[in-house]
Scaffold this active site. Structure first.
Site, PDB file in Angstrom:
ATOM      1  N   HIS A 176       0.995  -0.594  -0.203  1.00 50.90           N
ATOM      2  CA  HIS A 176      -0.044   0.067   0.014  1.00 50.90           C
ATOM      3  C   HIS A 176       0.515   1.223  -0.428  1.00 50.90           C
ATOM      4  CE1 HIS A 176      -3.008   2.996   1.494  1.00 50.90           C
ATOM      5  NE2 HIS A 176      -4.023   2.249   1.255  1.00 50.90           N
ATOM      6  N   CYS A 215      -3.701   2.597  -4.317  1.00 49.11           N
ATOM      7  CA  CYS A 215      -4.977   3.439  -3.991  1.00 49.11           C
ATOM      8  C   CYS A 215      -4.344   4.710  -4.534  1.00 49.11           C
ATOM      9  CB  CYS A 215      -4.015   3.368  -2.558  1.00 49.11           C
ATOM     10  SG  CYS A 215      -5.432   4.531  -1.191  1.00 49.11           S
ATOM     11  N   TYR A 221     -15.078   4.633   7.478  1.00 47.73           N
ATOM     12  CA  TYR A 221     -15.071   3.326   7.388  1.00 47.73           C
ATOM     13  C   TYR A 221     -17.061   3.956   7.623  1.00 47.73           C
ATOM     14  CZ  TYR A 221     -10.568   1.548   5.234  1.00 47.73           C
ATOM     15  OH  TYR A 221      -9.181   1.794   5.227  1.00 47.73           O
ATOM     16  N   HIS A 273      -7.679   0.371  -4.385  1.00 49.01           N
ATOM     17  CA  HIS A 273      -8.392   1.932  -3.081  1.00 49.01           C
ATOM     18  C   HIS A 273      -8.864   2.622  -4.154  1.00 49.01           C
ATOM     19  CE1 HIS A 273      -6.981  -0.036   0.441  1.00 49.01           C
ATOM     20  NE2 HIS A 273      -6.542  -0.968  -0.030  1.00 49.01           N
ATOM     21  N   ASP A 292     -12.554   3.237  -0.780  1.00 52.00           N
ATOM     22  CA  ASP A 292     -12.085   3.463   0.690  1.00 52.00           C
ATOM     23  C   ASP A 292     -12.453   4.750   0.578  1.00 52.00           C
ATOM     24  OD1 ASP A 292      -9.860   3.561   1.269  1.00 52.00           O
ATOM     25  OD2 ASP A 292      -8.637   4.268   0.274  1.00 52.00           O
ATOM     26  N   HIS A 293     -12.757   4.624   1.932  1.00 50.07           N
ATOM     27  CA  HIS A 293     -12.919   5.012   3.017  1.00 50.07           C
ATOM     28  C   HIS A 293     -14.742   6.187   2.655  1.00 50.07           C
ATOM     29  CE1 HIS A 293      -8.473   6.455   4.065  1.00 50.07           C
ATOM     30  NE2 HIS A 293      -9.115   5.269   4.152  1.00 50.07           N
TER      31      HIS A 293
HETATM   32  C1  DNO Z   1      -6.849   3.386   5.919  1.00 47.87           C
HETATM   33  C2  DNO Z   1      -5.887   2.239   5.165  1.00 47.87           C
HETATM   34  C3  DNO Z   1      -4.672   2.168   5.548  1.00 47.87           C
HETATM   35  C4  DNO Z   1      -3.776   0.527   4.866  1.00 47.87           C
HETATM   36  C5  DNO Z   1      -2.913  -0.016   5.219  1.00 47.87           C
HETATM   37  C6  DNO Z   1      -2.378  -1.097   4.578  1.00 47.87           C
HETATM   38  O1  DNO Z   1      -7.663   3.798   5.798  1.00 47.87           O
HETATM   39  O2  DNO Z   1      -5.943   2.534   3.840  1.00 47.87           O
HETATM   40  O3  DNO Z   1      -4.812   1.838   7.159  1.00 47.87           O
HETATM   41  O4  DNO Z   1      -5.809  -0.194   5.693  1.00 47.87           O
HETATM   42  O5  DNO Z   1      -1.852   0.876   4.642  1.00 47.87           O
HETATM   43  O6  DNO Z   1      -1.087  -1.604   5.137  1.00 47.87           O
END
Ligand code: DNO
Length: 400
Positions: free
Chosen positions: A241, A279, A377, A306, A359-360
């Site tokens: 990531h 991401c 989340y 993501h 994501d989020h």
């Molecule tokens: C936050 C996430 C990160 C992710 C880690 C992966 O929302 O995108 O915490 O899970 O960095 O290792």
């Protein structure tokens, strides 16, 4: 089309697997959240969770994360043991049929935000990174040695003004948000019960005193070189990531923030097992990053995606702007990923699922009624993102 996945925090998550099924989710992104960092994930534990997921007709699509301990990142005293344990966990995951594993290599802190309730039109609330406030935290609240030298003088000045106007409660809240609240549930190193989180945090930071960018790169390369043979043998794709935000913070190096860094990663070990979690939100923290170009250049090594959008503000500040709208060209990004998927299908590659998760999310509607969801989340805000991206991908797929 990209597999629709959802980050689920395990049996205690207020959003149940049944809800996921209702929403049309196909794959679950989760981890053995109850285990401490560094221990072996046994097949028993893996299968227990996997069976729960499969009982609902879902697939355990991605592990996020199999956390890399600070001892691995810094080659600390438990290095050898943790490397061995990580290998066994990968082998066990592979043997149980869980084949995609996300991790990060960020020193001490995982992602970083300064505010959790940035108000959007109509009252939705989302996450915000205000750079001068972060500088105020570093220079004036944490009081890290020589921190002011890391920032332009005018930003330090602005940070000082912010600091002077803060009440003690506001300072404590900021410390809690940065060090504890955004970290705990994603395997943070500092749990909320420690008496003096600032002190513990500074101690952790000091373990990077002699670890610069090159050394951290070397440590990451050593980690990958150890893991890739296990991944080859047990059919597991590792996907790092990116750093969030994608540049050094708090005097510690960050080494995965732009195309050059990803080029370095791919050259460090050329196996496709050494892959990427693409991401968009993290990489967008450096506004010069061209997201569609990065997706295109590293497409064949992207194992997990993501998707979320960001609105860039002045300096390095930004707020999370949901999924479709914002500074990023989401249609172009999704088109690039779908083209890669078509290419994989044509090539007969096995890894054609290309799981994405929204994501989020901005807290919307009933998300605002209570605080039951992990930071970033929420249910409705993420579901909106899932639907937006899914609609987008259907449209693009139809036209490709
Ligand atoms: C936050 C996430 C990160 C992710 C880690 C992966 O929302 O995108 O915490 O899970 O960095 O290792």
């Amino acid at each position: 089309m990209l597999e629709k996945t959802w980050r689920w925090f395990g049996p205690n998550d207020k959003i149940s697997l049944d809800y996921l099924v209702q929403m049309g989710v196909e794959g679950v992104v989760t981890a053995l959240h109850h285990l401490p960092i560094g221990v072996v994930w046994t097949k028993d534990e893996i299968n227990k969770l996997k069976n729960q997921i499969e009982a609902k007709g879902l697939r355990w699509s991605v592990v996020e994360s199999l956390p890399v301990s600070e001892d691995i990142k810094t080659k600390g005293k438990n290095y050898k043991q943790h490397i061995e344990n990580y290998k066994i966990s990968l082998k066990n995951l592979g043997e149980c049929g869980v084949d995609t594993v996300c991790y990060n290599f960020m020193p001490v802190l995982d992602w970083t935000r300064t505010e959790l309730n940035y108000t959007h039109k109509g009252g939705g609330k989302g996450l915000y990174f205000h750079f001068p406030t972060f500088v105020a935290f570093d220079v004036f609240i944490l009081k890290r040695e020589n921190a002011a030298n890391d920032y332009p003088a005018e930003i330090v000045k602005e940070a000082e003004e912010i600091y002077k106007k803060m009440s003690q409660k506001e300072m404590d809240d900021l410390v809690y948000v940065i060090i504890v609240l955004t970290q705990g549930f994603v395997n943070g190193v500092i749990d909320g019960t420690v008496k003096d989180p600032k002190k513990v945090f500074l101690d952790y930071i000091s373990t990077y005193k002699n670890i610069g960018r090159e050394q951290l790169q070397q440590n990451l390369k050593d980690f990958i070189d150890e893991m890739v043979p296990v991944c080859e043998e047990y059919n597991v794709n590792l996907c790092i990531h990116p750093d969030d935000p994608p540049y050094p913070v708090l005097g510690m190096p960050r080494i995965l923030g732009c195309a050059d860094d990803i080029r370095w990663l791919r050259n460090a070990n050329k196996s496709l097992r050494n892959g990427l979690t693409f991401c968009t939100g993290s990489l967008s923290g450096r506004r010069e990053n061209d997201l569609p170009a990065i997706a295109a250049e590293f497409a064949d090594a992207i194992h997990f995606v993501h998707l979320r959008n960001t609105q860039h503000l002045s300096d390095r500040s930004f707020y999370e702007s949901g999924h479709l709208y914002g500074s990023l060209d989401m249609p172009k990004i999704v088109e690039t990923l779908l083209r890669e998927q078509k290419r994989r299908i044509a090539e007969g590659r096995k890894d054609i699922r290309m799981p994405f998760r929204p994501d989020h999310g901005i807290r919307l509607l009933t998300d605002l009624d209570n605080d039951i969801y992990n930071v970033g989340y929420p249910l409705i805000g993420r579901m909106r993102g899932l639907c937006e991206i899914d609609g987008l991908q259907h449209g693009i797929w139809h036209l490709l």
